[in-house]
Design an enzyme around this catalytic site. Sequence first.
Site, mmCIF file in Angstrom:
data_model
loop_
_atom_site.group_PDB
_atom_site.id
_atom_site.type_symbol
_atom_site.label_atom_id
_atom_site.label_comp_id
_atom_site.label_asym_id
_atom_site.label_seq_id
_atom_site.Cartn_x
_atom_site.Cartn_y
_atom_site.Cartn_z
ATOM 1 N N LYS A 90 0.801 -1.232 0.000
ATOM 2 C CA LYS A 90 0.000 0.000 0.000
ATOM 3 C C LYS A 90 0.833 1.281 0.000
ATOM 4 O O LYS A 90 0.390 2.329 -0.495
ATOM 5 C CB LYS A 90 -0.937 0.011 1.206
ATOM 6 C CG LYS A 90 -2.124 -0.935 1.105
ATOM 7 C CD LYS A 90 -3.193 -0.391 0.184
ATOM 8 C CE LYS A 90 -4.483 -1.173 0.289
ATOM 9 N NZ LYS A 90 -5.543 -0.620 -0.573
ATOM 10 N N SER A 127 0.443 -9.764 -0.830
ATOM 11 C CA SER A 127 0.220 -8.314 -0.748
ATOM 12 C C SER A 127 0.563 -7.707 0.605
ATOM 13 O O SER A 127 0.824 -6.513 0.697
ATOM 14 C CB SER A 127 -1.229 -7.985 -1.108
ATOM 15 O OG SER A 127 -2.118 -8.674 -0.249
#
Length: 399
Positions: free
Chosen positions: A49, A300
């Site tokens: 992110k 992720s």
Amino acid sequence: MLTLDQVYHAAYVLKGVIRETALIHAPLINPESQIYLKTENLQITGSFKVRGAYYKISQLTEEEKAKGVIACSAGNHAQGVALAAAKNGIRSLICIPDSAPISKVEATKSYGAEVCLVKGVYDDAYQKACELQEESGATFIHPFDDPQVIAGQGTIGLEILNQLPDVDAVIVPVGGGGLISGVAYAVKSLNPNCKVYGVQASGAPSMVRALADKQVQALKSVSTFADGIAVKCPGETTFELCSKYVDEIVTVTEDEIATAILTLIEQQKLIAEGAGAVAVAAAMFNKVDVKGKKVVCLLSGGNIDVTILSRVITRGLLKAGRSGDLVIAMMDKPGQLKDVSAIIADLGGNVVSVHHDRGGENTGINDCYLHIRMETRNHEHLEQIRRAIIDAGYHIKNM
């Protein structure tokens, strides 16, 4: 709108700020294919992110920076925005759902952000952030539905193609769709023959539904321990990009995610959160066509709360047949426990807990139940022990 030049510019801006994460060969994930892991769980802040958040914030005007930024997040975007804001010397306020892991909340505060906990899930935090943004005039940093944020995430696609030019498929976690939009756009723009697959939790299939219905609609509720992808409604921009560049989006169950997390720990010595492990779950359980192909699974994020990790490991062991429970009905007389234990031990099982239950209005006066939990090698081993106990004359209750 998104351009390839923008993705390359994001990669240039991010040099020296983020890590170019390693691509690790993981041959045991699915022996019928060549699996590689893109380790964004080892990124600074423990998640991809920071890429999109930093690139978006880096492009703000001085006037916008003076007013600060605001964001909403289940935790990983929060940390990315907090770190990016701190590096750019600006104020940040993050709205986080109160169900987010404590570790993510505390990490966000540690980067210098002000945190506002909101009752509910991500979408409730989003509504609160929008209200606060209107009041303050700060710039809202959307976690996924923003071309600059998507461009930042797309830098992962560039790295994958540099690290494995002949990749056949990339499997990507999907929540709101920012990550897969950026990765799919970059990969398909440079290598149209490479397949891009998305994965959602079966309890939060917002993008799956959107693509099936050909329109974005909010789910009434979501239910998954993979909090990073527990999104009720995907973005309009990400929906359009997924419609155009993504080959297929599939779902995985909670048990499959737990098994993937456990497999990553044991085989690769890597910690992934629920959202971070869904791509591996899809490859392990053949949710997409990986046989005989070079496949990159994108991990992720790795920001999993340790209390959740403990429960996930327990669940993963049960799913893999590495741990099993038996409830055995028997006569309450000496030697019964010894005989059952001997059967288990002789077959290589390991008893880890025993509960002897004499009570119960539906049991005979001389009857009892023996609850046993044991460690086993796999489902076949567990069934072998079950069969041996039955063959010895005992009755095993269905659970």
